[in-house]
Design an enzyme around this catalytic site. Structure first.
Site, PDB file in Angstrom:
ATOM      1  CE1 TYR A  29      -4.423   1.291   0.659  1.00 14.87           C
ATOM      2  CE2 TYR A  29      -3.042   3.134   1.293  1.00 14.87           C
ATOM      3  CZ  TYR A  29      -4.269   2.637   0.927  1.00 14.87           C
ATOM      4  OH  TYR A  29      -5.359   3.480   0.819  1.00 14.87           O
ATOM      5  CE1 TYR A  69      -4.731   5.624  -2.050  1.00 20.04           C
ATOM      6  CE2 TYR A  69      -6.373   7.354  -2.089  1.00 20.04           C
ATOM      7  CZ  TYR A  69      -5.588   6.466  -1.383  1.00 20.04           C
ATOM      8  OH  TYR A  69      -5.670   6.422  -0.010  1.00 20.04           O
TER       9      TYR A  69
END
Length: 386
Positions: free
Chosen positions: A288, A339
């Site tokens: 992440y 994203y």
């Protein structure tokens, strides 16, 4: 400075009850960018239709539904014609991508549902969503955004361990290299160099523009079912071999001083023990990357290097496909693909294990580890079915 604890494959006698019991059998991802004529429902619906086609399933096969960033599961189920016996809406922060997968695995294993659609839709760019500011979780101590929080953490890391802002350039350039192998990436064909990273516009020092993730619209869907059921479907199943999480909220509203390191160390031990793997069994990583320092915190916490040595570890292309041992975020990640708050990273891991990634394919990929360093530290190990 503590040496990383060795993670070796455990004995078979310690088999975790959930190991390889569920599988991801289909993924769908929309185009990424700015789509003002759609919304989270439309983007999620497009992604789910792609995932159903990928799996060779129809809406009628779905009896479980988990949605994220889609305002209403009732409306989404109505739109898609799904009549689930299990449904759930998970929290918006990106840490809930892995949590959603874990909840689906548990629901399938306990018989709450047989085949679950997990759907993410986000039109944050078109509606100008602000990530930070106002009275959010970062406000009490003057922190106005997640970027400011991570900037302060990285400043502390530099002071404590001697890491440098230039170390982050190796992360940004490796992921942009991968985006240039991925025609769907927002930043495809927009190459950067270490010099570009060093000279990028400051946002919240020491972080600059190329240390930040993108903000864009898009949708992602995964379909999960039992490993037994997965054998009969179109794609080679990708098994959920292990997962683990550790929540820590002692720094819930201020930059944590420990980089979530203790929580990540616990997660690292547990996820490998559950999956029956060691680090050497991994073909690649999915981390992440809301900001470049998070990648360093993840690598150190998961024991790929000693704490404080993450800058040296990523130098010289360690994370770059075709160059280093640990190809990471091969789609381009949040920094250069899109994203999608972890959802797209997990979709990419599944595709790597299905061997369908074309120019960005990790040769003979067998196992990928997803890592999320945050207040809910989590990790998932996915493996291709033999």
């Amino acid at each position: 400075m503590n040496a990383p604890t060795s993670v070796a494959s455990p004995a078979l006698a310690s088999t975790w009850a959930m190991r390889d019991k569920t599988a991801v059998v289909g993924v769908g991802t929309t185009d990424y960018g700015s789509f003002p004529d759609s919304d989270a429902y439309g983007l999620g619906a497009d992604a789910l239709n792609m995932a159903l086609d990928d799996a060779g399933l129809s809406v009628g096969d779905i009896d479980g539904l988990i949605v994220n960033r889609i305002p209403s599961y009732e409306r989404f189920a109505e739109m898609m014609g799904i009549a689930p016996k299990y449904c759930l809406q998970t929290e918006a922060p990106g840490r809930f991508s892995a949590v959603s997968l874990m909840l689906a695995a548990q629901a399938i294993a306990t018989g709450a549902a047989n085949t679950i659609a997990l759907v993410y839709g986000n039109n944050g760019r078109s509606v100008r969503v602000r990530y930070g500011g106002g009275d959010g979780a970062w406000s009490p101590w003057g922190m106005t955004s997640p970027g400011a929080t991570h900037a302060m953490m990285w400043r502390r890391h530099m002071h404590q361990f001697g890491t440098r802002h230039a170390d982050l350039g190796w992360i940004a350039t490796a992921f942009r290299h991968h985006a240039n192998l991925n025609p769907q990436a927002v930043m495809h064909d927009r190459r950067i160099t270490l010099e570009d990273h060093a000279g990028a516009r400051p946002i919240c020092e020491p972080l600059a523009l190329l240390d930040y993730c993108l903000i864009n619209d898009g949708g992602v869907a995964w379909i999960m079912t039992s490993a037994e059921r997965a054998k009969d479907l179109r794609r080679k199943p990708v098994l959920v071999s292990g997962y683990a999480r550790q929540d820590s909220f002692h720094y819930g509203s201020a930059p944590p001083q420990d980089y979530w390191y203790p929580a990540l160390r616990m997660v690292s031990q547990e996820v490998h023990q559950r999956a029956g793997t060691g680090r050497d069994d991994l073909s690649g990583l999915s981390i992440y990357d809301n900001f470049t320092p998070t990648v360093i915190f993840s690598l150190e916490g998961m024991g790929f290097c000693k704490q404080g040595e993450g800058g040296d570890f990523v130098r010289d292309g360690t994370l770059q496909l075709g160059q280093g041992r640990w190809p990471t975020n091969t789609s381009g990640g949040h920094l250069s693909d899109s994203y999608m708050q972890g959802w797209g990273l997990i979709a990419e891991a599944v595709r790597q294990l299905q061997g369908v990634c074309g120019d960005r394919q990790i040769p003979d990929a067998k196992a990928i580890q997803y890592i999320c360093a945050t207040n809910i530290a989590s990790s998932v190990i996915l493996r291709s079915a033999s």
